[in-house]
Design a protein around this motif. Structure first.
Motif, PDB file in Angstrom:
ATOM      1  N   LEU A 105       0.831  -1.197   0.000  1.00 47.52           N
ATOM      2  CA  LEU A 105       0.000   0.000   0.000  1.00 47.52           C
ATOM      3  C   LEU A 105       0.874   1.259   0.000  1.00 47.52           C
ATOM      4  N   ALA A 106       1.932   1.232   0.784  1.00 46.90           N
ATOM      5  CA  ALA A 106       2.860   2.367   0.818  1.00 46.90           C
ATOM      6  C   ALA A 106       3.472   2.600  -0.552  1.00 46.90           C
ATOM      7  N   MET A 107       3.850   1.534  -1.230  1.00 50.33           N
ATOM      8  CA  MET A 107       4.446   1.684  -2.555  1.00 50.33           C
ATOM      9  C   MET A 107       3.442   2.240  -3.564  1.00 50.33           C
ATOM     10  N   ALA A 108       2.176   1.835  -3.410  1.00 54.98           N
ATOM     11  CA  ALA A 108       1.141   2.365  -4.295  1.00 54.98           C
ATOM     12  C   ALA A 108       0.984   3.867  -4.093  1.00 54.98           C
ATOM     13  N   TYR A 109       0.966   4.304  -2.828  1.00 57.90           N
ATOM     14  CA  TYR A 109       0.901   5.740  -2.549  1.00 57.90           C
ATOM     15  C   TYR A 109       2.142   6.453  -3.087  1.00 57.90           C
ATOM     16  N   GLU A 110       3.287   5.817  -2.916  1.00 56.04           N
ATOM     17  CA  GLU A 110       4.540   6.425  -3.373  1.00 56.04           C
ATOM     18  C   GLU A 110       4.526   6.605  -4.891  1.00 56.04           C
ATOM     19  N   GLN A 111       4.016   5.602  -5.585  1.00 59.12           N
ATOM     20  CA  GLN A 111       3.942   5.672  -7.036  1.00 59.12           C
ATOM     21  C   GLN A 111       3.052   6.828  -7.487  1.00 59.12           C
ATOM     22  N   LYS A 112       2.030   7.125  -6.703  1.00 61.13           N
ATOM     23  CA  LYS A 112       1.122   8.235  -7.023  1.00 61.13           C
ATOM     24  C   LYS A 112       1.623   9.564  -6.466  1.00 61.13           C
ATOM     25  N   ARG A 113       2.798   9.522  -5.844  1.00 57.87           N
ATOM     26  CA  ARG A 113       3.426  10.707  -5.242  1.00 57.87           C
ATOM     27  C   ARG A 113       2.606  11.264  -4.074  1.00 57.87           C
ATOM     28  N   GLU A 114       1.848  10.408  -3.436  1.00 57.36           N
ATOM     29  CA  GLU A 114       1.146  10.775  -2.211  1.00 57.36           C
ATOM     30  C   GLU A 114       2.068  10.402  -1.047  1.00 57.36           C
ATOM     31  N   PHE A 115       3.103  11.207  -0.894  1.00 55.18           N
ATOM     32  CA  PHE A 115       4.218  10.839  -0.045  1.00 55.18           C
ATOM     33  C   PHE A 115       3.856  10.761   1.439  1.00 55.18           C
ATOM     34  N   ASP A 116       3.030  11.661   1.928  1.00 53.16           N
ATOM     35  CA  ASP A 116       2.669  11.627   3.341  1.00 53.16           C
ATOM     36  C   ASP A 116       1.941  10.328   3.688  1.00 53.16           C
ATOM     37  N   LEU A 117       1.034   9.911   2.823  1.00 56.52           N
ATOM     38  CA  LEU A 117       0.318   8.653   3.052  1.00 56.52           C
ATOM     39  C   LEU A 117       1.277   7.465   2.949  1.00 56.52           C
ATOM     40  N   ALA A 118       2.194   7.543   2.017  1.00 59.54           N
ATOM     41  CA  ALA A 118       3.176   6.465   1.868  1.00 59.54           C
ATOM     42  C   ALA A 118       4.028   6.331   3.122  1.00 59.54           C
ATOM     43  N   LEU A 119       4.485   7.455   3.646  1.00 56.87           N
ATOM     44  CA  LEU A 119       5.318   7.422   4.849  1.00 56.87           C
ATOM     45  C   LEU A 119       4.559   6.849   6.040  1.00 56.87           C
ATOM     46  N   LYS A 120       3.273   7.172   6.163  1.00 59.58           N
ATOM     47  CA  LYS A 120       2.470   6.618   7.257  1.00 59.58           C
ATOM     48  C   LYS A 120       2.378   5.098   7.149  1.00 59.58           C
ATOM     49  N   GLU A 121       2.211   4.614   5.929  1.00 62.88           N
ATOM     50  CA  GLU A 121       2.132   3.166   5.741  1.00 62.88           C
ATOM     51  C   GLU A 121       3.476   2.488   6.009  1.00 62.88           C
ATOM     52  N   TYR A 122       4.556   3.141   5.617  1.00 63.23           N
ATOM     53  CA  TYR A 122       5.872   2.578   5.912  1.00 63.23           C
ATOM     54  C   TYR A 122       6.114   2.522   7.426  1.00 63.23           C
ATOM     55  N   GLU A 123       5.595   3.492   8.146  1.00 58.59           N
ATOM     56  CA  GLU A 123       5.703   3.457   9.607  1.00 58.59           C
ATOM     57  C   GLU A 123       4.966   2.253  10.168  1.00 58.59           C
ATOM     58  N   GLU A 124       3.838   1.907   9.578  1.00 56.12           N
ATOM     59  CA  GLU A 124       3.089   0.720  10.013  1.00 56.12           C
ATOM     60  C   GLU A 124       3.893  -0.549   9.760  1.00 56.12           C
ATOM     61  N   VAL A 125       4.617  -0.572   8.655  1.00 52.73           N
ATOM     62  CA  VAL A 125       5.476  -1.728   8.364  1.00 52.73           C
ATOM     63  C   VAL A 125       6.548  -1.863   9.440  1.00 52.73           C
ATOM     64  N   LEU A 126       7.151  -0.749   9.795  1.00 55.27           N
ATOM     65  CA  LEU A 126       8.221  -0.777  10.793  1.00 55.27           C
ATOM     66  C   LEU A 126       7.711  -1.276  12.140  1.00 55.27           C
ATOM     67  N   LYS A 127       6.457  -0.975  12.474  1.00 57.59           N
ATOM     68  CA  LYS A 127       5.886  -1.445  13.732  1.00 57.59           C
ATOM     69  C   LYS A 127       5.842  -2.968  13.784  1.00 57.59           C
ATOM     70  N   LYS A 128       5.699  -3.580  12.639  1.00 58.22           N
ATOM     71  CA  LYS A 128       5.627  -5.039  12.565  1.00 58.22           C
ATOM     72  C   LYS A 128       7.001  -5.689  12.445  1.00 58.22           C
ATOM     73  N   LYS A 129       8.036  -4.860  12.367  1.00 58.11           N
ATOM     74  CA  LYS A 129       9.427  -5.326  12.381  1.00 58.11           C
ATOM     75  C   LYS A 129       9.744  -6.292  11.241  1.00 58.11           C
ATOM     76  N   GLU A 130       9.208  -5.974  10.078  1.00 53.37           N
ATOM     77  CA  GLU A 130       9.521  -6.727   8.871  1.00 53.37           C
ATOM     78  C   GLU A 130       9.928  -5.749   7.779  1.00 53.37           C
ATOM     79  N   PHE A 131      10.643  -6.255   6.763  1.00 52.60           N
ATOM     80  CA  PHE A 131      11.048  -5.443   5.611  1.00 52.60           C
ATOM     81  C   PHE A 131      11.745  -4.154   6.044  1.00 52.60           C
TER      82      PHE A 131
END
Length: 216
Positions: free
Chosen positions: A45-71
C-alpha cells in the motif's frame, strides 16, 4: 547512477483504533481493533501511494510496516527515497543509515546514500567507501554500484579511474536488468568520448542501440 526504488499498485482497507463510551459518567474504554493488514500489505500500500506521489500517506504506511518489524531495510530505504524527492537530505541520510544498520548486506542502501552525497557534492571519501562495501556485501548488484562509483570518480576528475571501474561493471554484465544496462552504456559512452576513445565509444553506442527496445 542508479537510485533504487520499488513499485506496486495494490490498495487495501485500514484498521482503526476506536473510542467507545458505555454511558454517562463512566470511564471511556479504548478498544483497539486488530490491524487486518500484514506487513507486506502495508508495504504494498505504501508503494502504491509512493507511485502516485502521495508521499505523506506512503510514509504513514511505511511506519506501520516498521511497527511489525519486517522489511526494515527496504522500508527505511524507500522512506529515504521519498525524503530525497522532498529535498529533505538530512532525513534521507538518517533513513539510509538505519537501513544499513538493519541489514549490513543490503547494498542498495549503501548505493543510495553514496548517491545522495554525490548529489550534494560532499563526503566523497565516505561515498567511495560505501560503494566499495556495497560491491563486496551485495555482489549480485555489483555492476550498478560500480556504475555509481564511476560517477563518483568523474566528480573528482579521475576519468581514467572511472573508465577502469565501468569496465569492471561491463565485464560482470547486467544480465536481467535491461533498463540499467541501457543507462550504463550511455554512461560508458560519455566517459569514452571525454577520454578521446572515439572508436570504442562507437562500439559501445552500437551495443546501446542493440539494447534499446524496438521502436524506442
Amino acid at each position: 547512477i542508479r537510485l533504487f526504488f520499488y513499485s506496486a499498485c495494490r490498495y487495501v482497507m485500514m484498521g482503526l483504533a476506536v473510542l467507545f463510551f458505555s454511558g454517562c459518567g463512566e470511564i471511556p474504554r479504548i478498544v483497539i481493533l486488530h490491524d487486518p493488514l500484514s506487513a507486506e500489505e502495508h508495504f504494498r500500500l505504501a508503494m502504491a501511494y509512493e507511485q502516485k506521489r502521495e508521499f505523506d500517506l506512503a510514509l504513514k504506511e511505511y511506519e506501520e510496516v516498521l511497527k511489525k518489524k519486517e522489511f526494515r531495510e527496504e522500508t527505511y530505504t524507500n522512506m529515504a527515497n521519498i525524503y530525497v524527492q522532498q529535498e529533505k537530505a538530512d532525513l534521507a541520510e538518517g533513513s539510509y543509515q538505519k537501513a544499513i544498520k538493519a541489514n549490513p548486506r543490503y547494498g542498495k542502501a549503501y548505493n543510495n546514500l553514496a548517491w545522495l552525497y554525490l548529489a550534494h557534492n560532499k563526503n566523497f571519501e565516505q561515498a567511495e567507501q560505501l560503494l566499495t562495501e556495497a560491491v563486496e556485501k551485495d555482489p549480485a548488484e555489483a555492476p550498478s554500484y560500480l556504475d555509481t562509483l564511476g560517477a563518483l570518480y568523474e566528480k573528482e576528475g579521475r576519468w581514467e579511474k572511472s573508465l577502469e571501474t565501468l569496465k569492471k561493471a561491463e565485464t560482470i554484465g547486467f544480465k536481467n536488468h535491461p533498463d540499467q544496462e541501457i543507462l550504463f552504456f550511455e554512461h560508458l559512452e560519455k566517459v569514452l568520448i571525454y577520454l578521446g576513445q572515439t572508436d570504442e565509444a562507437e562500439q559501445i553506442h552500437q551495443k546501446l542501440l542493440e539494447a534499446l527496445p524496438h521502436g524506442r
